[in-house]
Design an enzyme around this catalytic site. Structure first.
Site, PDB file in Angstrom:
ATOM      1  N   CYS A   4      -4.895  -2.558   3.755  1.00 41.84           N
ATOM      2  CA  CYS A   4      -5.196  -1.891   2.491  1.00 41.84           C
ATOM      3  C   CYS A   4      -6.705  -1.636   2.348  1.00 41.84           C
ATOM      4  CB  CYS A   4      -4.626  -2.759   1.367  1.00 41.84           C
ATOM      5  SG  CYS A   4      -4.533  -1.975  -0.209  1.00 41.84           S
ATOM      6  N   ARG A  62      -2.050   8.694  -6.678  1.00 40.48           N
ATOM      7  CA  ARG A  62      -2.126   7.616  -5.694  1.00 40.48           C
ATOM      8  C   ARG A  62      -0.853   7.631  -4.847  1.00 40.48           C
ATOM      9  NH1 ARG A  62      -5.836   3.492  -6.642  1.00 40.48           N
ATOM     10  NH2 ARG A  62      -4.601   1.979  -5.478  1.00 40.48           N
ATOM     11  N   HIS A  69       0.605  -3.325   2.471  1.00 41.52           N
ATOM     12  CA  HIS A  69      -0.328  -4.270   1.876  1.00 41.52           C
ATOM     13  C   HIS A  69       0.271  -5.636   1.562  1.00 41.52           C
ATOM     14  CE1 HIS A  69       0.567  -2.792  -2.482  1.00 41.52           C
ATOM     15  NE2 HIS A  69       1.419  -3.712  -2.126  1.00 41.52           N
TER      16      HIS A  69
END
Lengths: 464, 246
Positions: free
Chosen positions: B95, B129, B195
């Protein structure tokens, strides 16, 4: 022109109300959001228009954890004072839930809980007279984004609000406390702070899920003297002096009685109050403190506040206990690391008191309202229950991830069972449990469970 | 006794998606097999001995923390990371930590200098996002395997010419949502947008990292004792299903 526009709005309101009563009679979905959703589609300014009839207080409460419970406590205090506000009591706290409450309930004042991310938009329309902010914890990062950004949005909302709006803020949460001060660290007039003073209740060490390491103002690391729940505690900023404000409403002499309840002494500007709540854990002390500070600001007397708090029942899925086929099922919502840790600590205490292994049902869903990202279970301290647990039935759309987390927290694998379906797994857990079962669902799993229990006639529907 | 010496970089800052799940997972799997496990952390301002660790981990953080970490890491850790990689240690960067490996992270006018340890750059572009369940197909030398997890990033990462991605996107967005690739792979360096606790959902990758780490510390690649991985496999299947559902 104006008259016809307002007639048109009135027609939309009536149409939406009718949909609500049909939806409730059909027994599906509860109707706590649908009418508001429909109305907002045709009248996007409906919240502002509906709230213009409110002549009294408009108290708005937001927080990551404890919104529904705290709003329930404030409602109980107001009720003890003979007041019945418009209140979204089932916890539908996005724009449509707020609109539905305004649409369907009469009353000259309002007590509304609002989702953290929706707060700026909803507050701009509602124009609160009192804004009550409890805490900010990491939660559903896929939906809310970063905590600091959320705190900045709240700060902008407060800066844009009229000076007449009152504030009730948690002194122990640096992200929230700082919202009541200007650039020179002067407290905004009309701000009431609350906090815990009983240092004996501090955590032995800071937790993994710790959300406010750096000063909101200057970025330096806070210095923590102690923490009570997650990052809520006593802190200073050695660099810029943005220290914990001195609380006006304080909790001392806290006594935790496991799942049964909690007592503490509240010191307030109106005098001291011995508080007794039938809810466990320090997080509920924070909820009660919030409700005491808010009650005082709403003009409720100390005695009525005390009797209101005593009468609080657990709200929907927040430590409710329901008998199911001879087993007492206690339901405790878990939805983020900080909240889950409090539930786990309460259960560990309960196991110690009862000297019985805890029978558990855990339901991990990954729907939008739960947060689609289930990573957070690795931040919650399930290790706390490894020694105390009996059997655990894991359920929900991500049951296997839950089971895996428990294995790595030290739960013996031969006591972990995966049954994905909510109903089948719940029945299996109840069968096995004996006298008591602790059910820990995420939000949408809680709704499923509650609907199931209501369908069997064991408890009323959650929207009642 | 064989051992795995884990070093976590900035565990106080870069932990936003429960990155500690990876540490717990590695620790327990070593313990069950009688492999020694040691854990060290290097935070702001701290350097480390590049020869003292077999696996280096860095996770994701909030914007403010990531900014501080980028600067600090360039100053206090870049050379040690490069030396550790040259010495055969592994690096898993997830990430935000993955983004910082590249040459730069461009946020509008603002440019964050990266470590320059991987041939990539990241740009915050217009648009939503990239958030959701994700699965990718990866080959670390023993045939294709699936990694499944969750991604949540505003930045779009582009690999430089000749750089090898970690994998091909099966479901989800990957590096930039456009070219169908995810992460970066260069020898013992792995960078990925999957992540937080990605190792618990992908026990095979955890075991590969343990094997590489033990090889680094002892000089011999071990035959890892198989474990009862029924729950691990169920969680992997659950994450793959979630990615497939979208």
């Amino acid at each position: 022109m104006t008259a016809s526009r307002s007639r048109a709005f009135g027609a939309k309101v009536m149409g939406a109300r009718a949909v609500g009563s049909i939806s409730r009679r059909s027994g599906r979905g509860g109707g706590t959001t649908l009418p508001g959703r429909l109305l907002l589609r045709t009248a996007p300014d409906a919240i502002g228009r509906l709230s213009s009839r409110l002549t009294g207080e408009r108290a708005v409460i937001s927080a990551t954890n404890g919104k529904t419970t705290t709003a329930g406590m404030i409602a109980a205090e107001l009720r003890a004072a003979g007041r019945e506000p418009v209140h979204n009591r089932a916890g539908s706290n996005m724009a449509w839930g707020v609109a539905t409450a305004l649409l369907e309930q009469r009353g000259s004042e309002a007590l509304l809980e609002v989702d953290e991310a929706w707060l700026p938009q909803v507050a701009a329309e509602l124009e609160p007279t009192l804004l009550i902010l409890g805490n900010l914890f990491r939660d559903q990062l896929d939906r809310y984004g970063e905590l600091e950004r959320l705190a900045d949005e709240w700060a902008e909302l407060i800066a844009a609000s009229p000076a007449s709006m009152g504030l009730v803020l948690n002194a122990d949460d640096p992200l929230v406390a700082d919202l009541g001060r200007d650039e020179e660290l002067q407290t905004r007039p009309g701000t009431t702070y609350f906090g815990i003073e009983d240092t004996a209740r501090a955590l032995p060490e800071l937790q993994h899920a710790f959300d406010a390491k750096h000063c909101r103002r200057c970025g330096s690391p806070y210095r923590y003297e102690r923490a009570f729940v997650g990052h809520l505690g006593h802190y200073t900023c050695p660099n810029c002096g943005a220290d914990r404000p001195t609380p006006d409403v304080r909790a001392t002499a806290i006594e935790l009685r496991g799942i049964e309840g909690t007592t503490f002494r509240a010191e307030t500007p109106a005098g001291d109050l011995q508080v007794e709540i039938p809810l466990p854990g320090l997080y509920n002390v924070y909820n009660a403190l919030t409700a005491i500070a808010a009650g005082l600001r709403l003009g409720v007397g100390l005695e009525q506040i005390g009797s209101g708090l005593r009468s609080v029942r657990a709200v929907f899925g927040r430590v409710e206990t329901i008998p199911v086929d001879g087993t007492d099922v206690s339901i405790l919502l878990v939805k983020n690391p900080a909240g889950a840790n409090e539930v786990l600590r309460t259960l560990a205490l309960e196991a110690e008191r009862s000297q019985q292994p805890l029978e558990l049902w855990m339901a991990l869903n990954d729907r939008i309202a739960d947060g689609r990202d289930v990573s957070w279970v690795w931040d919650a301290d399930f290790e706390l229950l490894a020694a105390a647990a009996g059997h655990v039935t894991c359920s929900g759309t991500r049951a296997s991830e839950m089971a895996l987390r428990l294995k790595y927290a030290g739960f013996p694998t031969d006591r972990i069972e995966i049954i994905e379906g909510i109903e089948a797994s719940f029945d299996a857990a109840v069968d096995r449990a004996g006298a008591r079962l602790f059910a820990l669902p995420t939000y949408t799993a809680l709704i499923e469970l509650r609907t199931l229990i209501a369908r069997r006639g064991l408890a009323s529907e959650f929207w009642r | 006794m064989p051992e795995l010496r884990l070093l976590a970089l900035y565990p106080e800052q870069m932990n936003i998606y429960a990155d500690r799940g990876n540490v717990i997972f590695l620790r327990e799997r070593c313990r069950w097999r009688g492999i020694g496990f040691s854990y060290a952390a290097a935070g702001p301002g701290e350097g480390f001995d590049p020869e003292a660790h077999d696996l280096i981990y860095i996770g994701g953080g909030q914007d403010r923390d990531q900014l501080m970490v980028a600067e600090d890491m360039r100053r206090t850790k870049r050379d040690a990371i490069a030396a550790a990689l040259a010495d055969g240690a592994s690096l898993l960067a997830v990430c935000g930590g993955y983004q910082l490996l590249g040459s730069r992270y461009q946020l509008g006018e603002r440019r964050i200098e990266g470590l320059g340890l991987a041939n990539l750059e990241t740009v915050r572009e217009e648009g939503e996002r990239l958030i959701g369940n994700v699965s990718i197909e990866v080959d670390l030398g023993s045939g294709p395997r699936v990694l499944a997890g969750f991604e949540n990033h505003g930045g779009r990462t582009y690999l430089g010419s000749g750089a090898e991605p970690l994998g091909r996107v099966l479901h989800g967005f990957g590096n930039n949502g456009k070219d169908g690739y995810e992460g970066i792979l260069r020898g013992n360096l792995i960078g990925t947008y999957l992540h937080g606790p990605l190792l618990p959902k992908n026990a095979w990758l955890a075991d590969e990292l343990i094997a590489r780490g033990v090889e680094h510390s002892s000089g011999t690649r071990p035959d890892l004792e198989p474990l009862d991985d029924a729950l691990e496999e169920a969680a992997h299947a659950g994450a793959e299903d979630a990615a497939r559902r979208g």
